[in-house]
Design a protein around this motif. Structure first.
Motif, PDB file in Angstrom:
ATOM      1  N   PHE A  84       0.854  -1.180   0.000  1.00 31.71           N
ATOM      2  CA  PHE A  84       0.000   0.000   0.000  1.00 31.71           C
ATOM      3  C   PHE A  84       0.891   1.231   0.000  1.00 31.71           C
ATOM      4  O   PHE A  84       2.084   1.167   0.307  1.00 31.71           O
ATOM      5  CB  PHE A  84      -1.007   0.002   1.162  1.00 31.71           C
ATOM      6  N   TYR A  85       0.297   2.362  -0.382  1.00 32.59           N
ATOM      7  CA  TYR A  85       1.049   3.579  -0.648  1.00 32.59           C
ATOM      8  C   TYR A  85       0.612   4.735   0.255  1.00 32.59           C
ATOM      9  O   TYR A  85      -0.542   4.798   0.671  1.00 32.59           O
ATOM     10  CB  TYR A  85       0.855   4.005  -2.109  1.00 32.59           C
ATOM     11  N   ASN A  86       1.539   5.659   0.494  1.00 35.01           N
ATOM     12  CA  ASN A  86       1.204   6.852   1.275  1.00 35.01           C
ATOM     13  C   ASN A  86       0.771   7.983   0.330  1.00 35.01           C
ATOM     14  O   ASN A  86       0.711   7.805  -0.889  1.00 35.01           O
ATOM     15  CB  ASN A  86       2.366   7.261   2.181  1.00 35.01           C
ATOM     16  N   GLU A  92       4.389   2.358   1.542  1.00 35.11           N
ATOM     17  CA  GLU A  92       4.393   2.575   2.985  1.00 35.11           C
ATOM     18  C   GLU A  92       4.522   1.257   3.733  1.00 35.11           C
ATOM     19  O   GLU A  92       5.024   1.203   4.845  1.00 35.11           O
ATOM     20  CB  GLU A  92       3.098   3.282   3.390  1.00 35.11           C
ATOM     21  N   SER A 123      -4.310   2.466   1.236  1.00 35.40           N
ATOM     22  CA  SER A 123      -3.669   3.528   0.458  1.00 35.40           C
ATOM     23  C   SER A 123      -4.553   4.769   0.415  1.00 35.40           C
ATOM     24  O   SER A 123      -4.082   5.898   0.621  1.00 35.40           O
ATOM     25  CB  SER A 123      -3.389   3.046  -0.968  1.00 35.40           C
ATOM     26  N   LYS A 124      -5.818   4.573   0.150  1.00 33.57           N
ATOM     27  CA  LYS A 124      -6.765   5.694   0.087  1.00 33.57           C
ATOM     28  C   LYS A 124      -6.822   6.417   1.435  1.00 33.57           C
ATOM     29  O   LYS A 124      -6.807   7.649   1.487  1.00 33.57           O
ATOM     30  CB  LYS A 124      -8.145   5.181  -0.306  1.00 33.57           C
ATOM     31  N   TYR A 128      -3.374   8.390  -0.659  1.00 31.36           N
ATOM     32  CA  TYR A 128      -2.827   8.043  -1.977  1.00 31.36           C
ATOM     33  C   TYR A 128      -3.881   8.235  -3.042  1.00 31.36           C
ATOM     34  O   TYR A 128      -5.024   7.793  -2.895  1.00 31.36           O
ATOM     35  CB  TYR A 128      -2.333   6.599  -1.978  1.00 31.36           C
TER      36      TYR A 128
END
Length: 133
Positions: A84-86, A92, A123-124, A128
């Motif tokens: 998952f992303y920041n 992240e 992520s959301k 993100y």
């Protein structure tokens, strides 16, 4: 059936779904550096211990959007992992689910779908915004 996993337990990146999901987002040169700095050893007969074979696995992960550990870390166990992303679009972390292999084989699409959705929701929540928006 007893799983040996526990919260907070450390496991090698090269044979876990979360580790492979995270590594797949880095260039091959970085992956090679991590590989060379790691004590690579077979934990089961399915653990990938050859770097070229590992890069092939990474390429599959990159194309499908999730990572699998099918008895690479523990016999009889399947894991599905997704990063998952920041808010900056940087990785992240990653999440995974662990399932006895006998259950995974009959419902793999179900588990994969939900792990990917969960990672997207994290992520959301971290702010993100995918480029496709």
């Amino acid at each position: 059936f007893i799983l040996k996993s526990q919260v907070g337990k450390r496991a090698p990146m090269y044979c876990t779904a979360v580790g492979k999901a995270i590594l797949s987002k880095y260039p091959n040169s970085t992956i090679k550096e991590v590989w060379e700095a790691t004590d690579i050893k077979p934990l089961t007969t399915k653990t990938i211990i050859n770097f070229e074979a590992f890069l092939e696995e990474i390429n599959v992960i990159r194309s499908q959007g999730y990572a699998l550990d099918l008895e690479e870390y523990e016999v009889g166990v399947a894991c599905i992992g997704c990063e998952f992303y920041n808010h900056k679009g940087l990785v992240e972390g990653a999440i995974s689910t662990t399932i006895p292999l006998m259950y995974f084989e009959s419902k793999s699409d179900y588990y994969i779908k939900h792990v990917k959705e969960c990672a997207a929701n994290i992520s959301k929540a971290l702010g993100y915004l995918p480029e496709s928006l």
